[in-house]
Motif scaffolding. Structure first.
Motif, mmCIF file in Angstrom:
data_model
loop_
_atom_site.group_PDB
_atom_site.id
_atom_site.type_symbol
_atom_site.label_atom_id
_atom_site.label_comp_id
_atom_site.label_asym_id
_atom_site.label_seq_id
_atom_site.Cartn_x
_atom_site.Cartn_y
_atom_site.Cartn_z
ATOM 1 N N ASP A 10 79.560 20.547 -50.586
ATOM 2 C CA ASP A 10 78.966 21.624 -49.750
ATOM 3 C C ASP A 10 77.623 21.706 -49.955
ATOM 4 O OD1 ASP A 10 81.500 22.276 -48.892
ATOM 5 O OD2 ASP A 10 82.044 24.093 -49.975
ATOM 6 N N HIS A 11 77.046 21.591 -51.400
ATOM 7 C CA HIS A 11 75.628 21.472 -51.350
ATOM 8 C C HIS A 11 74.907 20.231 -50.638
ATOM 9 C CE1 HIS A 11 76.787 23.663 -55.314
ATOM 10 N NE2 HIS A 11 76.404 24.643 -54.400
ATOM 11 N N ILE A 12 75.640 19.129 -50.823
ATOM 12 C CA ILE A 12 74.740 18.079 -49.946
ATOM 13 C C ILE A 12 74.939 18.140 -48.506
ATOM 14 C CG2 ILE A 12 75.297 15.450 -49.568
ATOM 15 C CD1 ILE A 12 74.290 16.429 -52.552
ATOM 16 N N GLU A 13 76.027 18.880 -47.827
ATOM 17 C CA GLU A 13 75.936 19.113 -46.635
ATOM 18 C C GLU A 13 75.096 20.137 -46.118
ATOM 19 O OE1 GLU A 13 80.010 19.903 -45.775
ATOM 20 O OE2 GLU A 13 80.664 17.937 -45.573
ATOM 21 N N ALA A 14 74.487 20.711 -47.137
ATOM 22 C CA ALA A 14 73.345 21.622 -46.710
ATOM 23 C C ALA A 14 71.966 21.074 -46.563
ATOM 24 C CB ALA A 14 73.481 22.838 -48.003
ATOM 25 N N ILE A 15 71.820 19.652 -47.005
ATOM 26 C CA ILE A 15 70.751 19.055 -46.781
ATOM 27 C C ILE A 15 70.415 19.025 -45.163
ATOM 28 C CG2 ILE A 15 69.431 16.940 -47.092
ATOM 29 C CD1 ILE A 15 70.986 16.449 -49.698
ATOM 30 N N ASP A 16 69.274 19.574 -44.881
ATOM 31 C CA ASP A 16 68.633 19.441 -43.422
ATOM 32 C C ASP A 16 67.924 18.198 -43.438
ATOM 33 O OD1 ASP A 16 68.043 19.690 -40.900
ATOM 34 O OD2 ASP A 16 67.054 21.711 -41.334
ATOM 35 N N ALA A 17 68.645 17.201 -42.778
ATOM 36 C CA ALA A 17 67.757 15.858 -42.523
ATOM 37 C C ALA A 17 66.496 16.143 -41.808
ATOM 38 C CB ALA A 17 68.645 15.078 -41.661
ATOM 39 N N ALA A 18 66.424 17.259 -41.090
ATOM 40 C CA ALA A 18 65.088 17.245 -40.166
ATOM 41 C C ALA A 18 63.836 17.752 -41.255
ATOM 42 C CB ALA A 18 65.373 18.266 -39.213
ATOM 43 N N SER A 19 64.353 18.330 -42.243
ATOM 44 C CA SER A 19 63.475 18.978 -43.089
ATOM 45 C C SER A 19 63.367 18.564 -44.609
ATOM 46 C CB SER A 19 63.613 20.572 -43.160
ATOM 47 O OG SER A 19 64.993 20.852 -43.642
ATOM 48 N N VAL A 20 64.171 17.246 -44.783
ATOM 49 C CA VAL A 20 63.704 16.720 -46.173
ATOM 50 C C VAL A 20 62.431 16.253 -46.564
ATOM 51 C CG1 VAL A 20 64.425 14.745 -47.554
ATOM 52 C CG2 VAL A 20 66.270 15.840 -46.104
ATOM 53 N N LEU A 21 62.162 16.873 -47.906
ATOM 54 C CA LEU A 21 60.896 16.372 -48.279
ATOM 55 C C LEU A 21 60.895 15.018 -48.663
ATOM 56 C CD1 LEU A 21 60.036 19.863 -50.030
ATOM 57 C CD2 LEU A 21 58.729 19.030 -48.008
ATOM 58 N N ARG A 22 59.805 14.135 -48.458
ATOM 59 C CA ARG A 22 59.760 12.866 -48.631
ATOM 60 C C ARG A 22 58.439 12.398 -49.312
ATOM 61 N NH1 ARG A 22 64.714 10.143 -46.864
ATOM 62 N NH2 ARG A 22 65.457 11.423 -45.189
ATOM 63 N N ALA A 23 58.732 11.677 -50.476
ATOM 64 C CA ALA A 23 57.535 11.056 -51.159
ATOM 65 C C ALA A 23 56.547 10.082 -50.005
ATOM 66 C CB ALA A 23 58.005 10.266 -52.102
ATOM 67 N N PRO A 24 55.229 10.221 -50.544
ATOM 68 C CA PRO A 24 54.431 9.275 -49.699
ATOM 69 C C PRO A 24 55.038 7.820 -49.705
ATOM 70 C CG PRO A 24 53.312 10.761 -50.974
ATOM 71 C CD PRO A 24 54.571 10.949 -51.368
ATOM 72 N N LEU A 25 54.892 7.169 -48.438
ATOM 73 C CA LEU A 25 55.165 5.586 -48.453
ATOM 74 C C LEU A 25 54.173 4.853 -49.236
ATOM 75 C CD1 LEU A 25 57.047 3.456 -47.322
ATOM 76 C CD2 LEU A 25 55.528 3.334 -45.029
ATOM 77 N N LEU A 26 54.602 3.809 -50.238
ATOM 78 C CA LEU A 26 53.763 3.250 -51.181
ATOM 79 C C LEU A 26 53.467 1.865 -50.399
ATOM 80 C CD1 LEU A 26 55.319 3.635 -54.493
ATOM 81 C CD2 LEU A 26 53.420 4.939 -53.304
#
Length: 368
Positions: A10-26
């Motif tokens: 249930d916690h994983i399903e709460a991840i909103d793919a549209a607002s996931v914070l992402r580390a900078p691309l290396l």
């Protein structure tokens, strides 16, 4: 008996793919090898008892990291891992060689841990994972938690750790709570865990703790990762193994390198995990840094951001970095894993650029 907090689908399903914070691309310009033909991963500083990296003359810091020769298949490094000593200064990173002398460690290889300096910086105690047994004819995946102490010599240009002694097993596995690491498959991502001891001194009572990655006993699932904990009270010499404080049973096999920082009156428990170690029958989160927060050590844990996910790798390189470690100043180190995101694996085997977090109650993210 303490009931572990649950990290669930249930916690994983709460991840909103549209607002996931992402580390900078290396890019390849963002990192550099520490030494020729040496790949490193899973790093930690030599810290003081409050968790801060110790500072030597000239503002330098001592760090440790797992290291091994570079192989065509990067996964081979796990069977050759030793803990290496590194110096961090104004000129970058300097490799100082293996931490412990050959033949001292009781394992066939050394896996992750933590290191704490005495208040006078005279000695360093290393908590580490001994994988396998010294002299074994074929590699096993047995894991035992050990400590050892060395003298810190910082008088010269290159600090060193000498006179290694007091090697002892911290605690054996308690089969009532933790699954034996001699069971389960010997495949990366499916190996059972009793590893990665991370030191934490509780400012509330002065007790010392080691957080570690474990596997829940008597689970019906192959995906039974937990965060275990060991306690030593002031004045005590030995450690007491306690039941897990977080369980991802049926969800995820590996809650790796768990560690705690105390910030703004709250305990933040961080761990790293990868997408491919989530149970295939349920929801899977991205490879990233995850956390729970609580006002107390043994109750009240809840996932940050509602899901546990602090930030993930960029979509273009989903395995770009791994093994995030959060310092008390909220800076975060990790190593460069498969940084290109292409069909061919490009193992970086070096430090990724540090990122910095912000924490506000049960919310967390990358400071921009």
């Amino acid at each position: 008996m303490t009931v572990p907090a649950r990290w669930t689908g249930d916690h994983i399903e709460a991840i909103d793919a549209a607002s996931v914070l992402r580390a900078p691309l290396l890019s390849e310009e963002d990192f550099a090898p520490i030494a020729p033909d040496l790949g490193i991963w899973d790093a930690w500083p030599v810290q003081d008892e409050a968790g801060r990296p110790i500072t030597l003359a000239g503002g330098r810091q001592l760090w440790m990291a797992l290291g091994a020769p570079r192989f065509a298949d990067p996964d081979e490094r796990h069977g050759h891992a030793r803990i290496h000593l590194l110096l961090r200064g104004g000129a970058g990173w300097r490799h100082l060689g293996p931490v412990m002398p050959a033949g001292f460690s009781p394992g066939s290889r050394e896996w992750s841990g933590s290191a704490v300096a005495s208040a006078d910086l005279a000695t360093v105690t290393l908590y580490f994972t001994a994988a396998g047994r010294r002299g074994e004819s074929s590699l096993t995946f047995e894991q035992r938690l050990f400590s050892a102490t060395a003298t810190l010599d910082s008088s010269g240009e290159a600090p060193g750790l000498t006179g290694w002694r007091a090697l002892e097993e911290i605690v054996p596995i308690d089969p009532d709570h933790y699954m034996s690491t001699c069971d389960g498959p010997g495949e990366v991502g499916k190996i059972k865990a009793f590893r990665d001891p991370a030191f934490f001194r509780d400012p509330a009572g002065g007790d010392d703790f080691l957080l570690f990655a474990g596997s829940q006993a008597r689970s019906r699932s192959a995906y039974n990762g937990v965060v275990g904990i060991v306690r030593r009270r002031p004045g005590e010499q030995g450690w007491t193994l306690l039941p897990p404080i977080v369980s991802a049973d049926t969800l995820n096999n590996e809650l790796e390198r768990p560690h705690i920082i105390f910030h703004a009156g709250l305990y933040y428990l961080f761990w790293s995990t990868q997408r491919h170690v989530f149970a295939p029958s349920g929801p899977a989160g991205p490879t990233g840094l995850y956390a729970m927060v609580s006002p107390a050590l043994f109750e009240g844990w809840r996932p940050v951001n509602g899901s546990g996910l602090v930030f993930a790798n960029p979509e273009a390189a989903p395995a770009q970095a791994y093994s995030w470690f959060v310092l008390p100043d909220l800076s975060v180190t990790s190593f460069v894993d498969d940084w290109s995101g292409g069909d061919d694996r490009n193992f970086g085997g070096a430090f990724a650029p540090f990122v910095h977090l912000w924490l506000a109650g049960d919310k967390a993210g990358i400071a921009r």
